[in-house]
Design an enzyme around this catalytic site. Structure first.
Site, PDB file in Angstrom:
ATOM      1  N   CYS A   1       1.015  -5.061  -3.950  1.00  0.00           N
ATOM      2  CA  CYS A   1      -0.169  -4.813  -4.802  1.00  0.00           C
ATOM      3  C   CYS A   1       0.097  -3.730  -5.841  1.00  0.00           C
ATOM      4  CB  CYS A   1      -1.409  -4.494  -3.983  1.00  0.00           C
ATOM      5  SG  CYS A   1      -1.337  -2.951  -3.062  1.00  0.00           S
ATOM      6  N   TYR A   2       1.066  -2.842  -5.562  1.00  0.00           N
ATOM      7  CA  TYR A   2       1.367  -1.802  -6.551  1.00  0.00           C
ATOM      8  C   TYR A   2       2.112  -2.360  -7.762  1.00  0.00           C
ATOM      9  CZ  TYR A   2      -0.212   1.095  -2.739  1.00  0.00           C
ATOM     10  OH  TYR A   2      -0.972   1.619  -1.735  1.00  0.00           O
TER      11      TYR A   2
ATOM     12  N   ASP B   1       1.655  -8.145   0.797  1.00  0.00           N
ATOM     13  CA  ASP B   1       2.164  -6.779   0.699  1.00  0.00           C
ATOM     14  C   ASP B   1       3.702  -6.825   0.817  1.00  0.00           C
ATOM     15  OD1 ASP B   1       3.175  -4.387   1.783  1.00  0.00           O
ATOM     16  OD2 ASP B   1       1.440  -3.946   3.021  1.00  0.00           O
TER      17      ASP B   1
ATOM     18  N   HIS C   1      -1.583   8.847  -6.056  1.00  0.00           N
ATOM     19  CA  HIS C   1      -1.525   7.523  -5.452  1.00  0.00           C
ATOM     20  C   HIS C   1      -1.656   6.461  -6.543  1.00  0.00           C
ATOM     21  CE1 HIS C   1      -2.563   4.026  -3.043  1.00  0.00           C
ATOM     22  NE2 HIS C   1      -2.052   4.689  -2.003  1.00  0.00           N
TER      23      HIS C   1
ATOM     24  N   ASP D   1      -3.058 -12.563   1.635  1.00  0.00           N
ATOM     25  CA  ASP D   1      -4.515 -12.385   1.590  1.00  0.00           C
ATOM     26  C   ASP D   1      -4.961 -12.422   0.138  1.00  0.00           C
ATOM     27  OD1 ASP D   1      -4.753  -9.497   0.516  1.00  0.00           O
ATOM     28  OD2 ASP D   1      -3.346  -9.270   2.173  1.00  0.00           O
TER      29      ASP D   1
ATOM     30  N   LYS E   1       6.297   6.667   0.958  1.00  0.00           N
ATOM     31  CA  LYS E   1       5.636   5.554   1.633  1.00  0.00           C
ATOM     32  C   LYS E   1       6.390   4.267   1.302  1.00  0.00           C
ATOM     33  CE  LYS E   1       2.449   5.579   3.811  1.00  0.00           C
ATOM     34  NZ  LYS E   1       1.063   5.564   4.272  1.00  0.00           N
TER      35      LYS E   1
ATOM     36  N   ASP F   1       5.038  -2.104  -1.590  1.00  0.00           N
ATOM     37  CA  ASP F   1       3.913  -3.015  -1.303  1.00  0.00           C
ATOM     38  C   ASP F   1       3.618  -3.794  -2.588  1.00  0.00           C
ATOM     39  OD1 ASP F   1       1.306  -4.091  -1.162  1.00  0.00           O
ATOM     40  OD2 ASP F   1       0.486  -2.401  -0.051  1.00  0.00           O
TER      41      ASP F   1
ATOM     42  N   HIS G   1      -3.976  -9.246  -2.099  1.00  0.00           N
ATOM     43  CA  HIS G   1      -2.577  -9.173  -2.515  1.00  0.00           C
ATOM     44  C   HIS G   1      -2.186 -10.348  -3.401  1.00  0.00           C
ATOM     45  CE1 HIS G   1      -2.336  -6.040   0.607  1.00  0.00           C
ATOM     46  NE2 HIS G   1      -1.435  -5.536  -0.229  1.00  0.00           N
TER      47      HIS G   1
ATOM     48  N   ARG H   1       2.888   5.748  -3.107  1.00  0.00           N
ATOM     49  CA  ARG H   1       2.973   7.217  -3.097  1.00  0.00           C
ATOM     50  C   ARG H   1       4.312   7.650  -2.499  1.00  0.00           C
ATOM     51  NH1 ARG H   1      -1.221   8.814   1.774  1.00  0.00           N
ATOM     52  NH2 ARG H   1      -1.609   6.691   2.474  1.00  0.00           N
TER      53      ARG H   1
HETATM   54  C1  FPP Z   1      -3.894   3.927   0.820  1.00  0.00           C
HETATM   55  O1  FPP Z   1      -3.747   2.948   1.709  1.00  0.00           O
HETATM   56  C2  FPP Z   1      -4.846   3.453  -0.224  1.00  0.00           C
HETATM   57  C3  FPP Z   1      -5.577   4.271  -0.936  1.00  0.00           C
HETATM   58  C4  FPP Z   1      -5.505   5.729  -0.707  1.00  0.00           C
HETATM   59  C5  FPP Z   1      -6.510   3.780  -2.011  1.00  0.00           C
HETATM   60  C6  FPP Z   1      -5.927   2.714  -2.868  1.00  0.00           C
HETATM   61  C7  FPP Z   1      -6.708   2.506  -4.097  1.00  0.00           C
HETATM   62  C8  FPP Z   1      -6.567   1.393  -4.802  1.00  0.00           C
HETATM   63  C9  FPP Z   1      -5.639   0.316  -4.395  1.00  0.00           C
HETATM   64  C10 FPP Z   1      -7.315   1.236  -6.097  1.00  0.00           C
HETATM   65  C11 FPP Z   1      -8.498   0.379  -5.957  1.00  0.00           C
HETATM   66  C12 FPP Z   1      -9.062   0.138  -7.300  1.00  0.00           C
HETATM   67  C13 FPP Z   1     -10.290  -0.303  -7.561  1.00  0.00           C
HETATM   68  C14 FPP Z   1     -10.678  -0.584  -8.958  1.00  0.00           C
HETATM   69  C15 FPP Z   1     -11.293  -0.529  -6.505  1.00  0.00           C
HETATM   70  P1  FPP Z   1      -2.498   2.929   2.707  1.00  0.00           P
HETATM   71  O2  FPP Z   1      -2.270   4.292   3.297  1.00  0.00           O
HETATM   72  O3  FPP Z   1      -2.752   1.814   3.657  1.00  0.00           O
HETATM   73  O4  FPP Z   1      -1.339   2.487   1.742  1.00  0.00           O
HETATM   74  P2  FPP Z   1      -0.035   3.258   1.221  1.00  0.00           P
HETATM   75  O5  FPP Z   1       0.801   3.572   2.407  1.00  0.00           O
HETATM   76  O6  FPP Z   1       0.620   2.243   0.336  1.00  0.00           O
HETATM   77  O7  FPP Z   1      -0.492   4.474   0.484  1.00  0.00           O
HETATM   78 ZN    ZN Z   2      -1.109  -3.511  -0.789  1.00  0.00          ZN
END
Ligand code: FPP
Ligand code: ZN
Length: 487
Positions: A303-304, A378, A243, A385, A298, A301, A388, A295
């Site tokens: 933030c990535y 996102d 991830h 927010d 998926k 977004d 993001h 990932r």
């Molecule tokens: C999945 O969310 C999100 C995670 C599994 C954890 C994400 C971790 C971070 C963003 C790192 C944080 C870093 C620090 C330093 C605290 P989702 O299933 O809603 O999103 P997705 O579909 O994009 O995976």
């Molecule tokens: Zn995000």
């Protein structure tokens, strides 16, 4: 012409949400009528973040009661990238608030009276790096480093990992937060990080990215459940899937541990090629512009842009140092043909910007990531927010700038360090190494120009490891590396 992701005759929830997302994004793609230079709406983003700080966060943020240091960090670091400095009164308000989150036994909680936790501790220290200054009132000298170090040590597990809080879970986010804080505040020691590289390496998955943790370090013996749990033998399987969030944390942690890894007899390594391949595959194509998903299978977004886009600046720091002391040897390209499958075999030839597309990433942020009412998001049609807004801006910054360790600057820092260390004073090798290494990152020229939309779109560079500007990183490190370690 942007084409949708191909589908087969088996629609699934995943393929449906991908198609729905693409349909929405299609409406945000530039048309022939759009200006060729998408603009970053700096003013409206500035108002979005400043309003939260000055007037207070809207009621929907009450669910983030345990993330108060994060709300401050996201806001302050967004302002730093937008080139805004707070006035002294507001700075003091923030410092005083942050200090109420410090726990009497060390570390910071998510709010006053909350138990200390590695994640809010990172956010509080980074926020203090931005608004604080030396002295008790300035916040920096009110940080109890001695108790903080003891708090960190109390979370340490036999496999080199750390729980995020007392009796909490283990994951690489906590390790990243701990290592950033320990590095910035000069409380990192070999004892603190012993075994941590091995733990991180065990979190890399078959895809190349990193999972949150690896298989629990203790297992009870199934034939004798009442016996003491045993440490699983190495290598242990990763726990969960690769991830972007965890991958950034693991990669940045690896870079922070390099001073210790380079001196360690254990030959622990991570697979940089597989990691690079995975990072590249997370970048969108076509309708997703250059946004990243977190990932496989998926959705894209904003933030990535930071969690994955930010990893590219770190890639070259993962491999073996070719020549630590002998610069001439390095410049002559010594070892360039060495068969080293884990490090870069031919990193002199690989131009990192050729494996990802920083221009396309900026397009995603500028066309899809900006909310028309201010703040970043996102993806459309979601609202903006604080989280993001920061990580879209940080990703935009990583795409606009390139920050590298600068060898010349490091030599100057080393010379100054040697000059200032007093004769006969006992000195830990790691303090000098850590200080000069991470203070030496500075802006470097890119081979190709990556800024899109004109100079008005430019925002400040952010340190690829800490996500603080170089100025804030340097000020706080310069302060704490004048003091002994460990406290
Ligand atoms: C999945 O969310 C999100 C995670 C599994 C954890 C994400 C971790 C971070 C963003 C790192 C944080 C870093 C620090 C330093 C605290 P989702 O299933 O809603 O999103 P997705 O579909 O994009 O995976
Ligand atoms: Zn995000």
């Amino acid at each position: 012409m942007a084409a949708p992701t191909p589908v087969d005759s088996y629609p699934t929830p995943t393929s449906k949400s991908q198609s729905e997302t693409e349909e929405i994004l299609l409406a945000h793609l530039p048309t022939a009528h759009d200006p060729p230079t998408p603009q970053l709406q700096k003013n409206s983003h500035l108002q979005f973040v400043a309003r939260n700080l000055i007037q207070g966060f809207p009621a929907r943020y009450t669910s983030q009661d345990a993330s108060q240091p994060w709300l401050l960090f996201w806001t302050l670091q967004a302002l730093s990238m937008l080139q805004v400095v707070l006035d002294p009164n507001n700075k003091q308000r923030v410092i005083d608030t942050l200090l109420t989150f410090q726990h009497p036994e060390g570390g910071f909680g998510g709010g006053p009276g909350q138990m200390p936790h590695l994640l809010p501790t990172y956010a509080a220290i980074c926020a203090l790096a931005i608004v604080g200054k030396p002295g008790e009132r300035g916040g920096w000298d009110a940080i109890d480093r001695s108790k903080l170090y003891n708090f960190f040590m109390s979370l340490k597990q036999p496999d080199g990992s750390f729980t995020v809080s007392r009796n909490g879970e283990v994951d690489v986010r906590g390790i990243y937060c701990l290592l950033c804080v320990a590095t910035l505040l000069n409380i990192i020691t070999p004892e603190l990080v012993e075994g941590t590289p091995e733990f991180l390496a065990s979190c890399q998955t078959y895809e190349g990215g990193f999972a949150s943790a690896s298989f629990p370090y203790f297992v009870p013996d199934p034939s004798n459940p009442s016996s003491d749990p045993k440490l699983l033998s190495s290598p242990r399987p990763p726990l969960g899937e690769a991830h972007g969030g965890y991958t950034f944390c693991a990669v940045a942690s690896w870079v922070l541990l390099k001073p210790f890894i380079e001196r360690s007899p254990s030959k622990t390594s991570i697979n940089t090629r597989l990691l690079t391949r995975w990072l590249v595959q997370m970048q969108g194509m076509s309708i997703e512009l250059g946004g990243f998903k977190g990932r496989t299978n998926k959705l894209v977004d904003g933030c990535y842009a930071w969690w994955i886009g930010g990893c590219f600046a770190l890639l070259k720091e993962l491999g073996e140092e070719r020549a630590t002391d002998d610069e001439d040897e390095h410049e002559a390209g010594a070892n360039a043909d060495e068969d080293d499958t884990d490090g870069w075999v031919d990193d002199e030839e690989i131009e990192i910007d050729d494996v990802w597309n920083p221009i396309a990433l900026q397009e995603y942020i500028l066309y899809a990531g900006q909310h028309p009412a201010g703040g970043l998001r996102d993806k459309p049609p979601k609202g903006a927010d604080a989280y993001h807004t920061l990580y879209c801006l940080a990703g935009l910054s990583a795409a606009q700038h390139r920050m590298n360790p600068d060898r010349t600057r490091r030599r100057v820092l080393e010379a100054l360090w040697n000059e200032n260390s007093k004769e006969g004073e006992s000195e830990n090798w790691w303090a000098k190494d850590v200080y000069t290494r991470f203070m030496s990152w500075s802006e470097a020229a890119r081979k190709k120009r990556t800024l899109i939309g004109g100079e008005g779109n430019r925002i400040n560079a952010t340190h690829p490891i800490f996500n603080l500007t170089a100025t804030h990183t340097e000020s706080i490190m310069a302060h704490f590396y004048r003091q002994p370690t460990p406290p």
